[in-house]
Design an enzyme around this catalytic site. Sequence first.
Site, mmCIF file in Angstrom:
data_model
loop_
_atom_site.group_PDB
_atom_site.id
_atom_site.type_symbol
_atom_site.label_atom_id
_atom_site.label_comp_id
_atom_site.label_asym_id
_atom_site.label_seq_id
_atom_site.Cartn_x
_atom_site.Cartn_y
_atom_site.Cartn_z
ATOM 1 C CD GLN A 40 -3.016 -1.053 2.293
ATOM 2 O OE1 GLN A 40 -3.067 -1.936 2.685
ATOM 3 N NE2 GLN A 40 -3.892 0.387 2.548
ATOM 4 N NE ARG A 62 -14.062 0.686 3.027
ATOM 5 C CZ ARG A 62 -14.376 0.389 1.592
ATOM 6 N NH1 ARG A 62 -14.342 -1.219 2.269
ATOM 7 N NH2 ARG A 62 -14.745 1.030 0.843
ATOM 8 C CB CYS A 63 -10.471 3.807 10.216
ATOM 9 S SG CYS A 63 -9.413 2.546 11.325
ATOM 10 C CD GLU A 93 -9.358 4.186 5.342
ATOM 11 O OE1 GLU A 93 -8.979 5.783 5.973
ATOM 12 O OE2 GLU A 93 -8.516 3.990 5.062
#
Lengths: 809, 284
Positions: free
Chosen positions: A240, A387-388, A763
């Site tokens: 990522q 996802r945050c 997110e």
Amino acid sequence: MKDEVTTREDRVEALGGMGCKRKRVEDARFTQGKGNYVDDLKLPGMLFGDFVRSPYAHARIKSINIDKAMAVDGVVAVLTAADLEPLGLHWMPTLAGDKQMVLADGKVLFQGQEVAYVVAKDRYAAADGVELVEVEYEELEVLTDPFAALESDVVLREDLQGDGNGLPDGAHGPRKHHNHIFYWEAGDKEATEQVLEEAEVVAEETVYYHRTHPCPLETCGCVASMDKVNGKLTLWGTFQAPHAIRTVVSLISGIEEHNIRVISPDIGGGFGNKVGAYPGYVCSVVASIVTGVPVKWIEDRMENLMTTAFARDYWMDGKISATKDGKITGLWCHTTADHGGFDACADPTKFPAGFMNICTGSYDIPVAYLGVDGVYTNKAPGGVSYRCSFRVTEAVYFIERMIEVLAIKLNMDASELRKINFIKKEQFPYKAALGWEYDSGDYHTAWDKAMKAVDYDGLRAEQAQRVEDFKAGKTRKLMGIGLTHFTEIVGAGPVKNCDILGLGMFDSCEIRIHPTGSAIARLGTISQGQGHATTFAQILATEIGLPADSITIEEGDTDTAPYGLGTYGSRSTPVAGAATAMAGRKIRAKAQMIAAYLLEVHDDDVEFDVDRFVVKGAREKFKTMKEIAFAAYNQAIPGIEPGLEAVSYYDPPNMTYPFGAYVCVMDIDVDTGVTDIRRFYALDDCGTRINPMIIEGQVHGGLTEALAVALGQEIAYDEMGNVKTGTLMDFFLPTAWEVPNYETDYTVTPSPHHPIGAKGVGESPHVGGVPCFSNAVNDAFRAFGLTHTHMPHDHWRIWKTANELGLHG
Amino acid sequence: MIPAAFEYHRPTDMAGVLAVLEEHGDDARVLAGGHSLIPMMKLRMAEVPHLIDLQDVSGLGGIDVRTGEVHIGAMTTQTEIIENAELAQVCPILKEAALQIADPQVRYMGTVGGNVANGDPGNDMPGLMQCLDATFELVGPDGTREVKARDFYEAAYMTDREDDEVLTKVVIPAHGAGYAYEKQKRKIGDYATAAAAVTIVSDMGKCVQASIAMTNLSDTPVWSEAAGAALVGTSLDDAAVDAAVSAMLGDIDPTQDNRGPIEFKKHAAAVILRRAIARAWSRA
């Protein structure tokens, strides 16, 4: 080239710029199975790596015998810590300033820890070799509970014990105990405790946010290829943050950075799982250096769930004070954070608990305190932002549960309590008690729109009737109304306070306009499904007036892309999106000079209009961007260099603060614990909307992962430290079957400091969704005396709640 | 998730299958749909040096609806069960149950024979077959023999089938009764937290015959003879249903797992059975 007949609207539409529902350009290959993922890579002579992993959560390694494994036909090498030690690679630095064993160095600290790395000519031989490596373990006492770990005499990290003259400091200051990692605080503890003491009402609750795991469809993996002729290392992988990986590989291997090329090909989802550096990467690089041929390592699903990057595992003790009529006066939170065997959290260096200090949420809370203790246990390392943004889901879950707990204490409607305490529109920019300056917001407008959309009063009336019916024996189903108003903090971040391992968290975009009026833009980010190739082209189309379809977006190759910190924490649009706009504006500035020259007027006498520069006051005189691009390369223009290129490195002045108002309506069968989500309404305000269709897709995906986490997804351990949820049989990954219909909505409050006003959205639905689902479950039992019950709300835990409340007769 | 090396056999007739089984004994296993055996091999929990793929063996498929009974070849898939209109007429509970097994992709491959023969307590078909009093046909070196589903299961993954035998067919009496297959599961594709197969025959408002079997609540499927008997002769008043549930609870022996503790499973089993009985009775 002249196109006077087209209207301005036609020209805007032809660009496919910001605000339009442009179809994802990535989908043609993804939906046809033509993606190019790391495991699709096949290189001549490539070898395959596989790990021997510890069956124990805490054990000393007495011996490792590789003889039988080496005898397997096809096995080329078996690496152990002893082989890596001369290279200084048996340990590696973590993103959190700790270090982590690459291969077990004398002991193991969690089940599934990497013990030896078998390299073979095919994947089957590697697995056969793994079976035959003989490891003798001496089991040690296992600590899976962070509170017990802080009391225990058992030392998990012997390497951090120092020389006997007291416990050495950790990366984030003094440590209180040998299993303690750090203490970090924000706000004013003394003032907060005084407010609590004098408050009219104080609500207290312990809120546990359980350990779970991001579960991308594609697991982690890499291919390392050391070319011994030219000395260059190429590393393909599921990264990522490819540039950060390049720098880290250079720092730990000693290979100069220009000799390392990191490539992230198509990535099948990340969700934070692919931010960190894992032993598989290091071992593959070493194996390629040793063997001189490429080495592939791809983890399987069980390895992914058990070892690479867990998320959450926060025990949050909370106190919230208010006046009798519901005005919040203070918030106190102490968190015990279980980080597992190594502190490998992916947080900015100065924030060992991430942005947990956004936990005052959407509310105007005058004074607050947050303290976080990090603890070592015999669990896998990680602590990634699933996802945050960094620990933001923990913060939002905490405050949105505490608001509900306070509403119960005050015997007040939870929507009303929120409205009383929202930060008002005119208070922005708003300086929160725990330090952040919220850039913008209009919470009341969003909330009122949501309440109206779902007919909130009608829902409450229906719920009251349901309670009556239940008590009268007419139904066995309860109804829960879950409310959430979240405020996120994303777009890390300003280099003055955001870095990872010293790497500033700016991002970048480099644009080349080709002579015939098409373009390529390269960014320091990397899409894992977010649709960057679609949306960044839209930003540029609007900024530079060339059609999005004529703009290629390229990411993920460190030899070609400008340096950036990658994609996670909803930072791509806030940071790289801003860089894209800024680079586009540099292009436009030069184009303006060229246009003025071509139109034989002064620079200030032309202005940009969709896809061209026009002469002010004589709009029939213009040069299109396409014409300007050609001239830029092929016409000698005095005082202007040929070419049309620009690069921007964007250091954001602040974070962005997306927000939203969510409502979940749920029916619960008290006899079986089965939940049925009847309705889910999600209003998101992510500032300027670049592509409404992609936003909707992101919201659907984020809500689905929120549903998973709230209703069953967890990484659970038994007392021996065995992972009980190591396969998709027990680890809940929702399918279309479990997912309800989502209703999406929006308001638009642009970020005042972002060049295009965008805030990031990927997110938000996860961060807002988790408390919303959980609040619905809790709310269903409020009429029967429940204050709080922990996630995940799977069938048996809901049943247990009902049982304890005496609802089973 | 990489299996150990194995020899792959693909015979075209039963004699070929039996020859491999005879030669290799318990080193050989037959492969039907592969949804249980292949994951076990990939996890290296099942070592199968000789894998015998049955897909080319003739005569193992097909649904044959005869007077009073149904013959289902072992290689019949769950999808074929679901889509067979004739079968849905005479034995509708099969479709109702098959639709609750896994997901469409799995059902395209998963077979009835594999589901009943593997002895996995989580599988749905074994309990269903016990409820329906089905008979399994086994072919071995000494020829063909028949075993009642109710006598077939000994323990988890342990059945009456010998290592050199192949389960080739399931014979089910046409039930003509009210029926229900009720299953609680955490998510699609999951094994049951609790599942109940119920058939009830009524006459003049009274239950004259009832059969009840439970799934994934013991190390074998549980046909609760006493639970069925508790309903017979009654008009399914509360006392009769209570007695049936109570009898069933006496016969199951659930264990704790990630679906929940024993207490919860017993509670769920009771709720699921009550719902199955109510639905079966409404159709009787």
